[in-house]
Enzyme design. Structure first.
Site: not given
Length: 739
Positions: A596, A671, A703
């Site tokens: 991320s 995601d 995600h």
């Protein structure tokens, strides 16, 4: 409604003294960790059931009989930790075989039981809910496919959201009143939040009953002009479907959110005027029946206001105004005391601390002070005039539980001094369950009095500690490293057979997002076992929290304002170069990885730091903040229209031509948070620059890339192979001998 889910629980016993949680260090063996063991749960800790504090010195647990497929809510005593009574057992319910969540009304005479959940986004669910009367044992259906049901304080009604509208069910005659009628998917939402509020302001239920049950305050979101995002869902059918939802990217239009007051008896709704604002991230009733407090934020999120709202005539007055040159964090610490004065936390003196204000908005006193951060506010006991909180005053990698007088005097450490201590207090604040761990001590759950006396170990992880003694585990070595004028927290994991006369590849792990922390004295997560596995293969693993991370004060955290990815990247590159000077580090074999925000960082590092990083892995990375949502991105960057250079100068897409090393980029195509668009645009830039790279797309995964059989196992095996192939780490003789 707070959903309480059961976790696996096995009671264990260890010897202890009568003051603090016992400690014992992990022993090192010879057995090697495997990826399969990490992801089949071999190293999973035993946890406490998620408990719900009740009135008095009691708590409740949701217990499940998995063999019978039934569930129950049981009441326990904090003092004895023994079960007092079974409140409800699904074996005795004809219409409900089992349930997965429960919540009480105020006087704990009724329950809402939930089942058949279907996840909407990260925090939101639709489900089937029932009301259960404990005395009569009567069960009645509230609704199917509904969200966030909540009892009125007078116990006569339940409010809930369904299909973007707000409803009230009368429990006495089973009639249902529809409060709003304009709800429409991807257009109007009443009583729950939109995607960006749920993700970034961390709440779903956007309505609140007044204390006297006469009013419901609720938020209305008009998403009509918010740009729409769509994702193809491959699924298992012949043709893919699409997930379509409103997602405001940085600089684009947000939903228009407004506050409304519904008069339950008069069946009338009035809009509340709050002046100029962009967001309403919190609403909360004070201890005065008809006075609501609403929080507003401007679009830059650096001007926060608390407004008192009179429910009877919807008039408003300013209670508090908090400003910051960068941004003001939204928290859940606002607590009204019996006299309607209130507790508030703020960074206004440079560190996050607890303040006491009068209901006229005047500061009474600052309760906590010092060059350290309060990390959690637990509550206030009016009888003892005592505040309970968690902080890092024993060092930014540790967290302790403390009490202090409302006047700021008589501070006391209630937990262990070192490691991570986290408290779960009883509702009356007479007891708490302390969860204590360090990097060498797996979680131990202990019962404490509010005065800090440890009464009993409830659960430990002695079996896991014994099991790990057979493995070749390397300790985390904590230190600081001087980088760009700052002493940055660092941990290092070396191979168990480390020899300072050899050179080892170095893998750096980081996240680096604003206010985050990875260097902490707490027990292992899955990544820690994987890092230990890599150390077994002859790799040194390091983690450094650079500028922009948390728990070192406002200035350290907010230095990255308007420049996400600049100072954080500079620190990781400089740290890699400084570590490369150590005799046992192979300066030509340094990698970095992250997920991320960490994927954004690792990608930038291998591009801007191509002279030091030879390998990088980026999982679910942001590759341009132009692609991410308004609330998170603009809090730190303002809009792209205002700060184009801040966005573009730190976007790895614009530096694809600098790639020299080995690069793996990974993303889930489903995601809804960091869209796969980020990876696709990065891939296009690399193709146009004619740069070789490796790529993995996980169909329909979100995600976290974890849903589906063997998903995480496959991902970590792929990353392991990539590192082995590119960092000379397969065999001991791959490690260079100096000289």
């Amino acid at each position: 409604m707070k959903k309480i889910f059961i976790l696996a629980a096995i009671s264990l016993f260890i010897s202890c003294d009568n003051t603090k949680t016992p400690t014992a260090k992990i022993q090192t063996g010879t057995k090697e960790i495997t990826v399969e063991e990490i992801w089949n749960g071999a190293f999973r800790t035993n946890r406490m059931n998620a408990l719900n504090s009740m009135n008095g010195d009691f708590y409740s647990l949701l217990n499940r009989d998995r063999d019978a497929g039934t569930s129950s809510v049981d009441k326990y005593s904090y003092e004895t930790l023994e079960k007092v009574v079974t409140i409800v057992d699904s074996k005795n319910l004809k219409r409900l075989k089992s349930f997965s969540s429960y919540s009480f009304n105020n006087d704990e005479t009724k329950l809402i039981l939930g089942t058949n959940f279907k996840q909407v986004y990260r925090r939101s669910f639709k489900g089937t809910y029932y009301a259960y009367d404990i005395a009569s044992k009567k069960l009645s259906l509230i609704g199917k496919g509904i969200q966030e049901p909540t009892f009125s304080p007078d116990n006569k009604k339940v409010a809930y959201a369904k299909d973007n509208n707000l409803y009230i069910k009368n429990l006495q005659n089973n009639s249902v009143l529809q409060v709003t009628k304009d709800g429409k998917t991807n257009s109007i939402i009443n009583g729950t939040t939109d995607w960006v509020y749920e993700e970034e302001f961390a709440f779903v239920r956007a309505y609140e009953w007044s204390n006297d049950s006469k009013f419901i305050a609720f938020l209305r979101f008009d998403e009509t002009n918010v740009p729409q995002f769509s994702m193809d869902i491959v699924g298992k059918e012949l043709y893919p479907s699409q997930q379509v939802f409103k997602y405001p990217k940085a600089g684009e239009k947000n939903a228009k959110v407004s506050l409304h007051m519904y008069n339950v008896n008069g069946n009338a709704t009035r809009k509340v005027s709050l002046g100029a604002y962009e967001y309403i991230p919190r609403i909360q009733w004070s201890n005065t029946n008809n006075v609501l407090v609403a929080t507003t934020l401007n679009r830059h999120q650096n001007d926060l206001k608390l407004y008192k709202v009179n429910a009877s005539n919807v008039s408003t007055s300013l209670l508090l105004n908090e400003k910051d040159a960068a941004y003001v964090d939204v928290k859940d610490d606002l607590t009204f005391l019996p006299d309607n004065s209130f507790i508030w936390t703020s960074e206004k003196d440079g560190f996050n601390h607890i303040y006491h204000y009068g209901f006229n908005g005047k500061l009474i006193n600052q309760i906590t002070k010092g060059p350290w951060e309060v990390t959690n506010y637990y509550g206030y006991n009016p009888t003892k005039k005592t505040v309970y909180y968690q902080s890092v005053e024993n060092g930014s990698i540790n967290r302790g539980v403390y009490s202090i007088g409302l006047d700021g005097k008589n501070k006391k450490l209630l937990s262990n001094e070192d490691g991570n201590n986290r408290a779960s207090f009883s509702k009356n604040l007479n007891y708490f369950i302390n969860t204590h761990s360090t990097t060498e001590i797996p979680p131990i759950y202990s019962l404490y009095t509010a005065e800090g006396e440890m009464k009993e170990v409830v659960k430990d992880n002695g079996d896991l500690k014994t099991k790990l003694a057979d493995y070749k585990m390397s300790p985390k070595e904590f230190s600081t490293i001087r980088i760009n004028g700052n002493d940055l927290n660092m941990w290092m994991i070396k191979p168990a057979d480390f020899d300072e006369n050899k050179e080892y590849p170095l893998l750096m792990f980081q996240y680096s997002g604003p206010g985050s922390q990875q260097v902490a004295n707490r027990w292992n997560g899955s990544n820690d076992y994987w890092h230990n596995m890599l150390a077994q293969k002859g790799i040194i693993v390091v983690c450094i929290d650079g500028r922009g991370t948390g728990l070192k004060g406002r200035d350290f955290k907010k230095v990255t304002q308007k420049e996400l990815g600049k100072f954080e990247v500079e620190d990781q590159i400089a740290a890699a170069k400084k570590l490369a000077e150590r005799s046992y580090i192979d300066k030509n074999n340094i990698g970095i990885w992250g997920w991320s925000y960490g994927g954004f960082m690792s990608t930038n590092c291998i591009l801007k730091g191509s002279d030091i990083f030879s390998t990088a892995i980026a999982v679910a990375p942001v590759t341009s903040w132009r692609f991410y949502d308004t609330v998170y991105t603009e809090r730190y960057m303002q809009t792209p229209q205002e700060n184009a250079s801040g966005y573009d100068d730190n976007s790895p897409i614009n530096y694809a031509d600098k790639l020299k090393g080995n690069y793996l980029i990974v993303h889930g195509s489903g995601d809804d948070n960091v869209h796969v668009q980020n990876t696709m645009r990065m891939v296009n830039a690399l193709i146009e620059a004619n740069k070789p790279f490796d790529q993995a797309i996980y169909p329909d995964r979100t995600h976290g890339i974890f849903r589906g059989k063997n998903t995480r196992l496959h991902l970590y095996k792929k990353m392991t192979s990539f590192i082995e192939e590119n960092m000379n780490s397969k065999k001991d003789n791959d490690i260079k001998i100096k000289g």
